[in-house]
Design an enzyme around this catalytic site. Structure first.
Site, PDB file in Angstrom:
ATOM      1  N   CYS A 248      -4.436  -0.251  -0.720  1.00 49.56           N
ATOM      2  CA  CYS A 248      -5.876  -0.414  -0.925  1.00 49.56           C
ATOM      3  C   CYS A 248      -6.345   0.677  -1.872  1.00 49.56           C
ATOM      4  O   CYS A 248      -5.889   0.766  -3.012  1.00 49.56           O
ATOM      5  CB  CYS A 248      -6.628  -0.412   0.398  1.00 49.56           C
ATOM      6  SG  CYS A 248      -6.395   1.057   1.403  1.00 49.56           S
ATOM      7  N   ARG A 253      -7.453   1.080   4.700  1.00 48.45           N
ATOM      8  CA  ARG A 253      -7.628  -0.346   4.960  1.00 48.45           C
ATOM      9  C   ARG A 253      -6.268  -1.048   4.990  1.00 48.45           C
ATOM     10  O   ARG A 253      -6.064  -1.997   5.742  1.00 48.45           O
ATOM     11  CB  ARG A 253      -8.513  -0.984   3.873  1.00 48.45           C
ATOM     12  CG  ARG A 253      -9.981  -0.696   4.027  1.00 48.45           C
ATOM     13  CD  ARG A 253     -10.766  -1.198   2.809  1.00 48.45           C
ATOM     14  NE  ARG A 253     -10.580  -0.352   1.642  1.00 48.45           N
ATOM     15  CZ  ARG A 253     -11.052  -0.644   0.420  1.00 48.45           C
ATOM     16  NH1 ARG A 253     -11.695  -1.769   0.223  1.00 48.45           N
ATOM     17  NH2 ARG A 253     -10.873   0.193  -0.580  1.00 48.45           N
TER      18      ARG A 253
END
Lengths: 303, 143
Positions: A248, A253
């Site tokens: 990410c 994430r």
């Protein structure tokens, strides 16, 4: 595994159901011998404003990262942290946090680098616990005095470095979990987040775009196995046995996606590229693709 | 810098890092609610998008000799650091003359001594909040 797994029906379809617990399971088991609850949030004051009774806080920014190297703490540093939090090597650790468990998943992934055996996520995280009106406290526990062995971090199985990703191009799938605007290169940071210093916008060649939130339901819990298969197998084209790299912006994430692929869908070879776009988007002589199409991986030298 | 804000900065400076975070939480707890006329009309507030969590603010400049500024902030309980910083600005700057607020150094957030504990991204959000306040004052004065 000192504390029995949550036998919740929804979890039984997942590859590793023992990696998740429900809010009701946790409420029943708070205070069990061998169970330590950890809160790990993006907002560093959130724990202090009220947390699950007995939970200790781990700050991803100041406690999991090394002070001077852009790297995680080493074996001695992790052992020191675990002792300070009252966590023994054999303990069951349940982690929860804000924003659908982004940082909780990140902390779990770091625990996994050190091979901590039994570490689980609270399905739905902090938001679900609060939405159900469950108890919060500002009282901080005094962690018991425990020992934790110095275990060297093993980066080889679940962590990818930039060189690993370069070697991976054209050989295995990549999953980009950022927003569509970051993927296309329209912007280099998350919507509503300030610029975090990537020079170029776009994605790693051949990476499929699967924003992390596609794995989360409205109430911050993980979607069902069937729904996840729809997203990652039918949607992104992953096949059983694939070597997968997820990335990410800074790796938090994509830890969420790493958790989904590894523990919920049962992929055995998934790596999180924690250098992610903040490294790749600034690195010299690495290829990128702009736009909404994945693009082709460049030919490998000697391939 | 207005003396109230300078005092708050001094208070932070006198503390250990952990105590600074506790003080920021106290500020977060004491951020006043919006007055009804604004609470019922969120469209009158402006979002500071640089903040990682929702933060809305607006201000009014009085038609008096000092051009006294009234500040209004709104941030959810799930964003205590953002609320805390809004509350620091509220307590330090609310009711002060426009000229005094415009003279606050842009890097004032750094002076709270939180840069190690709080990520650069969030510090930038705080700096943006102060920048937004100054910009809105300038707009109000020019109107």
């Amino acid at each position: 595994m000192p504390v029995a797994a949550d036998a919740n029906q929804k979890f039984s379809a997942y590859a590793h159901p023992e990696r998740l617990v429900t809010t009701s399971w946790l409420a029943e088991h708070l205070g069990d011998e061998g169970l330590v609850v950890v809160e790990s949030d993006e907002d560093i004051l959130l724990y202090d404003s009220g947390h699950i009774p007995g939970a200790v806080k781990i700050d991803w920014h100041t406690e999991l990262n090394d002070d001077v190297t852009r790297d995680y703490v080493d074996g001695a540093g992790f052992a020191h942290l675990m002792r300070a939090k009252g966590i023994r090597r054999e303990d069951t650790v349940v982690i929860y946090g804000d924003k659908s468990n982004w940082w909780a998943a990140y902390a779990l992934w770091v625990f996994s680098l050190f091979g901590h055996d039994d570490v689980r996520l609270l399905d739905g995280g902090r938001d679900k616990w609060i939405a159900e009106g469950r108890e919060l406290t500002r009282e901080k526990p005094q962690p018991r005095s425990v020992d934790y062995p110095v275990v060297e971090r093993d980066d080889t199985k679940i962590r990818a470095y930039k060189e690993d990703v370069l070697a991976h191009l054209g050989r295995g799938p990549l999953i980009d979990v950022r927003s569509p605007e970051e993927y296309s290169g329209e912007r280099t940071h998350m919507p509503a987040y300030p610029e975090e210093g990537a020079l170029r916008g776009g994605h790693i060649p051949s990476a499929a775009s699967v924003p992390w939130a596609k794995a989360a339901a409205e109430d911050s819990t993980f979607k069902s196995r069937a729904e996840l298969e729809e997203v990652y197998l039918a949607g992104a084209g992953l096949r059983e046995g694939d070597d997968v790299v997820a990335y990410c912006r800074i790796g938090e994430r994509s830890s969420h996606t790493w958790f989904v692929l590894t523990h919920l869908l049962g992929f055995e070879h998934v790596k999180n590229y924690d250098g992610s776009w903040t490294e790749w988007g600034n690195a010299v002589r690495v290829p990128i693709v702009k736009g909404t199409e994945p693009g082709d991986a460049p030919a490998q030298a000697g391939a | 810098m207005p003396s109230d804000l300078a005092e708050i900065v001094d208070d932070f400076q006198a503390l250990s890092e952990q105590e600074r975070l506790e003080l920021l939480l106290e500020f977060s707890d004491s951020l006043p609610d919006l007055p009804e006329r604004l609470a019922d009309h969120p469209e009158l507030l402006e979002q500071v998008v640089e903040c990682q969590s929702p933060l809305f603010l607006t201000l009014e400049v009085a038609d008096d000799a000092d051009q006294t500024v009234r500040l209004y902030f709104s941030a959810p309980a799930e964003a205590p650091t953002t609320r805390g910083f809004a509350s620091v600005l509220h307590e330090g700057l609310n009711g002060k003359p426009a000229a005094d607020i415009l003279a606050v150094p842009d890097d004032m957030p750094d002076a709270l001594g939180l840069t190690r504990a709080i990520t650069p991204l969030r510090m930038r959000g705080m700096t943006a909040m102060l920048g937004r306040i100054k910009r809105k004052i300038n707009e109000a004065l020019a109107a």
